[in-house]
Write a protein that holds these residues in place. Sequence first.
Motif, PDB file in Angstrom:
ATOM      1  N   LYS A  36      21.199  64.640  76.172  1.00  0.00           N
ATOM      2  CA  LYS A  36      21.592  65.945  75.650  1.00  0.00           C
ATOM      3  C   LYS A  36      22.930  66.393  76.207  1.00  0.00           C
ATOM      4  O   LYS A  36      23.745  66.978  75.484  1.00  0.00           O
ATOM      5  N   ASP A  40      26.089  67.368  73.996  1.00  0.00           N
ATOM      6  CA  ASP A  40      26.673  68.704  74.131  1.00  0.00           C
ATOM      7  C   ASP A  40      28.167  68.624  74.414  1.00  0.00           C
ATOM      8  O   ASP A  40      28.969  69.395  73.861  1.00  0.00           O
ATOM      9  N   ARG A  43      29.968  67.546  71.223  1.00  0.00           N
ATOM     10  CA  ARG A  43      30.037  68.659  70.278  1.00  0.00           C
ATOM     11  C   ARG A  43      31.110  69.670  70.704  1.00  0.00           C
ATOM     12  O   ARG A  43      31.854  70.182  69.869  1.00  0.00           O
ATOM     13  N   ARG A 287      19.663  61.721  67.946  1.00  0.00           N
ATOM     14  CA  ARG A 287      20.638  62.810  67.977  1.00  0.00           C
ATOM     15  C   ARG A 287      21.882  62.471  67.155  1.00  0.00           C
ATOM     16  O   ARG A 287      22.940  63.060  67.329  1.00  0.00           O
ATOM     17  N   ASN A 290      24.346  64.939  64.932  1.00  0.00           N
ATOM     18  CA  ASN A 290      25.314  65.772  65.627  1.00  0.00           C
ATOM     19  C   ASN A 290      26.557  65.018  66.074  1.00  0.00           C
ATOM     20  O   ASN A 290      27.587  65.644  66.369  1.00  0.00           O
ATOM     21  N   VAL A 335      21.410  71.864  65.919  1.00  0.00           N
ATOM     22  CA  VAL A 335      21.133  70.824  66.899  1.00  0.00           C
ATOM     23  C   VAL A 335      19.956  69.986  66.401  1.00  0.00           C
ATOM     24  O   VAL A 335      18.893  70.522  66.099  1.00  0.00           O
ATOM     25  N   ASP A 337      18.346  66.926  67.929  1.00  0.00           N
ATOM     26  CA  ASP A 337      17.454  66.666  69.052  1.00  0.00           C
ATOM     27  C   ASP A 337      16.111  66.080  68.614  1.00  0.00           C
ATOM     28  O   ASP A 337      15.046  66.522  69.040  1.00  0.00           O
TER      29      ASP A 337
END
Length: 398
Positions: A36, A40, A43, A287, A290, A335, A337
């Motif tokens: 994650k 993050d 992104r 993921r 994203n 998101v 996930d």
Amino acid sequence: MMSIGKASTAYADLPHIVAARERIENLWAAGTDYSKDIVDDARSNNRMLHLDLDLTGECKLNCFYCDRTPDRYNSVPNRVELTTAERLDLIEQARNLGATTVEFPGAGEPMIDVGFWDIIAGVHGHGMTPVIFTSGYHLDRSAADRLFQLGATVFIKHNSSDTHIQDKMVGLAGYAEKANAGLHYLLEKGFNQSIPTRVAVDMVVTPQFNESKDFEEVVELHRWCRINNVHNYIVTLIPEGRADRAAMILERERSNNMLEAVRKVDEQEFGLTYKPSRPMSGGYRCRQVNVGLFVNLFGEVYDCNGLGRFLGHVRCDSLETIWNSKFARHVRTPVQDGFCLLRERVWDSVQSSGMERKLHLYRRFEGRHGADEVVERGLHAMHQGEETPTVVPSAGSV
């Protein structure tokens, strides 16, 4: 029952299991282990980490659960497949956008594409990880050696330990023995000796064949994977293409039961705790939406090879332009996930399929925000076909 975080067997001391208690992604296959915090950061900096790229549409198998839609079959009239040179250019474009992985999900069998070895070498040459989904039918000891040297991660089909069922699911007698030999070659070479591992088994669970009582076969394969440091890509089928039939789909409740059976093994035998994310078992969470793009045989671009929201065409625009288009940004905003919208929509009885499903979100977006010229150019190219393929160079954004 053991308390949370405690393991009941010596397996808890295996190095990859110890590493997983610090970071669950250490059990995922190298090249797909996006935690994650990595996502993050990407992104926040608008970096693309992942490129999915179809190679040939040819395949010796005839899997009844195949999720390919018409845009992923070869020899479609008025549509020209990408050349090896175009694919190598796309790989370079992806690297310039920050990509660390190029995955080959297989419109057909990637290993029989005429440019396969040049393309894998190209990925490796850019310092990225090639991730290959293969039936294993063409995977001999020499190929395993070569893939190891090129830094590849290999997902190999393994739907059942029963060779008769394995053959029946893919529609080819004698397949299972070849695939089992391929898996043996990967382990023999040491693909499972790193953390994260570089080998995974790809198991599609369906009610007709391998959904046994209490999911015994699924649980047993999962346990074997954990012990041997093999990523277990055990999921319900993607309801697209030939697999888009209600009788084949493992429904939401049964999917939950399967994930819970696997979770209990992880907690009680390996000391691993996590919250499962349907439909992926073992704590795995996709993921990709994203941080990635998918390019099919003909250069048409989607957010992923499963759900596939249409984003553009690489013969009209560069990957950079498509990545930064207003609709692509809109698609990446939620998101992901782990949540797989395609399966959830089918379970919710949304009555759409094929290209209609792939354009559903765009039509809603268009109604609220107006047309995206990148998507519109791509749709025009897809419908018209190209007489003369051209490569949009990585340095030039339209």
